[in-house]
Design a protein around this motif. Structure first.
Motif, PDB file in Angstrom:
ATOM      1  N   ARG A  70     -12.812 -25.794  -7.551  1.00  0.00           N
ATOM      2  CA  ARG A  70     -13.232 -27.144  -7.475  1.00  0.00           C
ATOM      3  C   ARG A  70     -12.384 -28.074  -8.756  1.00  0.00           C
ATOM      4  NH1 ARG A  70     -19.190 -27.901  -7.961  1.00  0.00           N
ATOM      5  NH2 ARG A  70     -18.724 -29.965  -7.578  1.00  0.00           N
ATOM      6  N   SER A  71     -11.661 -27.177  -9.582  1.00  0.00           N
ATOM      7  CA  SER A  71     -10.789 -28.001 -10.840  1.00  0.00           C
ATOM      8  C   SER A  71     -11.772 -27.651 -12.209  1.00  0.00           C
ATOM      9  CB  SER A  71     -10.589 -29.400 -10.585  1.00  0.00           C
ATOM     10  OG  SER A  71     -11.681 -30.098 -10.924  1.00  0.00           O
ATOM     11  N   VAL A  72     -11.027 -27.977 -13.081  1.00  0.00           N
ATOM     12  CA  VAL A  72     -11.577 -27.598 -14.631  1.00  0.00           C
ATOM     13  C   VAL A  72     -12.605 -28.661 -14.748  1.00  0.00           C
ATOM     14  CG1 VAL A  72      -9.872 -28.767 -15.789  1.00  0.00           C
ATOM     15  CG2 VAL A  72     -11.105 -27.336 -16.846  1.00  0.00           C
ATOM     16  N   LEU A  73     -12.314 -29.958 -14.394  1.00  0.00           N
ATOM     17  CA  LEU A  73     -13.361 -31.268 -14.472  1.00  0.00           C
ATOM     18  C   LEU A  73     -14.592 -30.644 -13.811  1.00  0.00           C
ATOM     19  CD1 LEU A  73     -13.599 -34.246 -15.356  1.00  0.00           C
ATOM     20  CD2 LEU A  73     -13.144 -34.619 -13.105  1.00  0.00           C
ATOM     21  N   GLN A  74     -14.680 -30.438 -12.683  1.00  0.00           N
ATOM     22  CA  GLN A  74     -15.919 -30.156 -12.003  1.00  0.00           C
ATOM     23  C   GLN A  74     -16.847 -28.811 -12.455  1.00  0.00           C
ATOM     24  OE1 GLN A  74     -17.150 -32.336 -10.091  1.00  0.00           O
ATOM     25  NE2 GLN A  74     -15.271 -33.585  -9.840  1.00  0.00           N
ATOM     26  N   ALA A  75     -15.700 -27.916 -12.863  1.00  0.00           N
ATOM     27  CA  ALA A  75     -16.265 -26.597 -13.634  1.00  0.00           C
ATOM     28  C   ALA A  75     -17.236 -27.236 -14.944  1.00  0.00           C
ATOM     29  CB  ALA A  75     -15.416 -25.745 -14.052  1.00  0.00           C
ATOM     30  N   ARG A  76     -16.402 -27.985 -15.643  1.00  0.00           N
ATOM     31  CA  ARG A  76     -17.336 -28.512 -17.070  1.00  0.00           C
ATOM     32  C   ARG A  76     -18.488 -29.448 -16.521  1.00  0.00           C
ATOM     33  NH1 ARG A  76     -11.762 -30.129 -19.503  1.00  0.00           N
ATOM     34  NH2 ARG A  76     -11.134 -28.446 -20.746  1.00  0.00           N
ATOM     35  N   ARG A  77     -18.394 -30.254 -15.533  1.00  0.00           N
ATOM     36  CA  ARG A  77     -19.612 -30.923 -15.041  1.00  0.00           C
ATOM     37  C   ARG A  77     -20.525 -29.916 -14.645  1.00  0.00           C
ATOM     38  NH1 ARG A  77     -18.668 -34.867 -10.371  1.00  0.00           N
ATOM     39  NH2 ARG A  77     -20.813 -35.642 -11.311  1.00  0.00           N
ATOM     40  N   THR A  78     -20.208 -28.745 -14.099  1.00  0.00           N
ATOM     41  CA  THR A  78     -21.442 -27.990 -13.680  1.00  0.00           C
ATOM     42  C   THR A  78     -22.075 -27.433 -15.107  1.00  0.00           C
ATOM     43  OG1 THR A  78     -20.259 -27.370 -11.712  1.00  0.00           O
ATOM     44  CG2 THR A  78     -21.924 -25.732 -12.515  1.00  0.00           C
ATOM     45  N   GLY A  79     -21.139 -27.056 -15.917  1.00  0.00           N
ATOM     46  CA  GLY A  79     -21.731 -26.670 -17.273  1.00  0.00           C
ATOM     47  C   GLY A  79     -22.636 -27.559 -17.706  1.00  0.00           C
ATOM     48  N   VAL A  80     -22.212 -28.686 -18.063  1.00  0.00           N
ATOM     49  CA  VAL A  80     -22.978 -29.761 -18.722  1.00  0.00           C
ATOM     50  C   VAL A  80     -24.263 -30.068 -17.732  1.00  0.00           C
ATOM     51  CG1 VAL A  80     -22.964 -32.190 -19.098  1.00  0.00           C
ATOM     52  CG2 VAL A  80     -20.921 -30.833 -19.444  1.00  0.00           C
ATOM     53  N   ALA A  81     -24.320 -30.116 -16.681  1.00  0.00           N
ATOM     54  CA  ALA A  81     -25.703 -30.201 -15.929  1.00  0.00           C
ATOM     55  C   ALA A  81     -26.596 -29.294 -16.089  1.00  0.00           C
ATOM     56  CB  ALA A  81     -25.346 -30.438 -14.504  1.00  0.00           C
ATOM     57  N   LEU A  82     -26.171 -28.162 -16.401  1.00  0.00           N
ATOM     58  CA  LEU A  82     -26.987 -26.903 -16.554  1.00  0.00           C
ATOM     59  C   LEU A  82     -27.368 -26.568 -18.150  1.00  0.00           C
ATOM     60  CD1 LEU A  82     -25.356 -24.256 -14.130  1.00  0.00           C
ATOM     61  CD2 LEU A  82     -27.678 -25.723 -13.753  1.00  0.00           C
ATOM     62  N   SER A  83     -26.782 -27.380 -19.045  1.00  0.00           N
ATOM     63  CA  SER A  83     -26.819 -27.337 -20.395  1.00  0.00           C
ATOM     64  C   SER A  83     -28.364 -27.455 -20.830  1.00  0.00           C
ATOM     65  CB  SER A  83     -25.650 -27.747 -21.200  1.00  0.00           C
ATOM     66  OG  SER A  83     -25.951 -29.138 -21.184  1.00  0.00           O
ATOM     67  N   ARG A  84     -28.855 -26.879 -21.854  1.00  0.00           N
ATOM     68  CA  ARG A  84     -30.117 -27.245 -22.511  1.00  0.00           C
ATOM     69  C   ARG A  84     -30.105 -27.376 -23.988  1.00  0.00           C
ATOM     70  NH1 ARG A  84     -32.923 -21.744 -21.465  1.00  0.00           N
ATOM     71  NH2 ARG A  84     -30.884 -21.078 -22.069  1.00  0.00           N
ATOM     72  N   GLY A  85     -28.761 -27.415 -24.522  1.00  0.00           N
ATOM     73  CA  GLY A  85     -28.772 -27.584 -25.809  1.00  0.00           C
ATOM     74  C   GLY A  85     -28.790 -29.010 -26.402  1.00  0.00           C
ATOM     75  N   GLU A  86     -29.114 -28.964 -27.733  1.00  0.00           N
ATOM     76  CA  GLU A  86     -29.217 -30.367 -28.364  1.00  0.00           C
ATOM     77  C   GLU A  86     -27.794 -30.950 -28.573  1.00  0.00           C
ATOM     78  OE1 GLU A  86     -30.559 -31.800 -33.005  1.00  0.00           O
ATOM     79  OE2 GLU A  86     -30.445 -29.705 -32.515  1.00  0.00           O
ATOM     80  N   TYR A  87     -26.828 -30.155 -28.712  1.00  0.00           N
ATOM     81  CA  TYR A  87     -25.352 -30.615 -28.792  1.00  0.00           C
ATOM     82  C   TYR A  87     -24.582 -29.733 -27.694  1.00  0.00           C
ATOM     83  CZ  TYR A  87     -26.809 -33.291 -32.968  1.00  0.00           C
ATOM     84  OH  TYR A  87     -27.273 -33.932 -33.631  1.00  0.00           O
TER      85      TYR A  87
END
Length: 229
Positions: A70-87
Motif C-alpha cells: 500500500r506504500s510507506v505512507l499508508q504503512a505509517r498511517r496504520t502504525g499511527v492509528a494503532l499507537s498508544r503512546g504519549e508521543y
C-alpha cells in the motif's frame, strides 16, 4: 497496562538485510516504556520472519501486516492509528537510533511541552553518494521555538527547516489528527512532505535542538530500494 511513553512506528518492505540492526537499536533502548509498531507492507523477502521472531521475544514489538502493498505512507498511517503512546516517532527500517535516544528525546519534549521536537541526526553514507554535507544541512533542525502558523510557514515557505518525518518526535494527539486527515491511496514519492505538512498545520508548538545526533540515517541505502512492487 498503561500507555507507553513513546510509540515508534517502523514501516517495513523488503529490508531483510538491514532490519535486524534497526530492531536491535529499538529493543535495546534505555527507555524501556516504549512500543515498537512494525507495519509490514506485504514484503516478499524474509522481513516477516525476522519481525515474527522479535515480536515473539519482546512483548513491546507489535507486528501488523498489510495484505497488499500500500506504500510507506499508508504503512505509517496504520502504525499511527494503532499507537498508544504519549508521543510518536518514526524510524525507517534501514536506519537506527542511538541507544539513549528515546529516553533523552522524551525528557526533552516533556520539559518543553512542545507538539514537535526536532533533533539532530547522524548521516551514515552507506554507498558512494555525493554531497553528504548537503544532506546534513537539509535535515538540521531550526534551533529555537516556533508557534502556531510559524511552524508551517518556517518549513514550507521560508526553508528554516525541512519536512523529514524521522528526525522529530510528535505529540500523539497532533500526529494522530494529521494522519486521520490523510486520504487513502498510494503515495510513492514525497510522502514525508505530505505527512509533515498536515502535522505542521495542526501543531501549535515546535522546538528545535542541536547537538547530539540521536537518529542514524543511512544515506544512500534507499537509493537502491523501491517501496513499490
Amino acid at each position: 497496562m498503561g500507555s507507553p511513553k513513546v510509540s515508534i512506528v517502523v514501516p517495513v518492505y523488503n529490508v531483510e538485510k538491514y532490519l535486524r540492526k534497526c530492531l536491535d537499536s529499538l529493543t535495546s533502548q534505555s527507555l524501556r516504556d516504549i512500543e515498537i509498531i512494525c507495519v509490514d507492507d506485504y514484503s516478499t523477502d524474509g522481513s516477516v520472519n525476522l519481525l515474527e521472531g522479535y515480536a515473539a521475544s519482546d512483548k513491546r514489538v507489535r507486528l501488523v501486516r498489510h495484505s497488499v502493498n500500500r506504500s510507506v505512507l499508508q504503512a505509517r498511517r496504520t502504525g499511527v492509528a494503532l499507537s498508544r503512546g504519549e508521543y510518536i516517532m518514526f524510524v525507517d527500517s534501514d536506519d537506527s537510533l542511538e541507544l539513549d535516544a528515546c529516553e533523552e528525546i522524551y525528557n526533552l519534549i516533556k520539559k518543553c511541552q512542545a507538539d514537535i521536537l526536532h533533533f539532530d541526526s547522524n548521516v551514515i553514507a552507506s554507498i558512494d553518494v555525493p554531497d553528504v554535507n548537503g544532506i546534513r544541512d537539509f535535515i538540521a533542525p531550526y534551533v529555537g521555538n516556533l508557534k502556531d502558523q510559524e511552524i508551517l510557514k518556517s518549513c514550507f515557505a521560508e526553508g528554516k527547516y525541512r519536512h523529514t518525518l524521522w528526525n522529530k518526535i510528535y505529540s500523539a494527539d497532533v500526529c494522530k489528527k494529521a494522519h486521520a486527515h490523510m486520504v487513502d491511496g498510494r503515495c510513492d514519492i514525497a510522502e514525508d512532505f505530505y505527512a509533515y505538512f498536515l502535522i505542521a498545520f495542526f501543531a501549535r508548538s515546535y522546538v528545535g535542538v542541536a547537538g547530539k545526533g540521536y537518529y542514524n540515517y543511512s544515506y544512500g541505502w534507499a537509493c537502491s530500494r523501491s517501496w513499490q512492487v
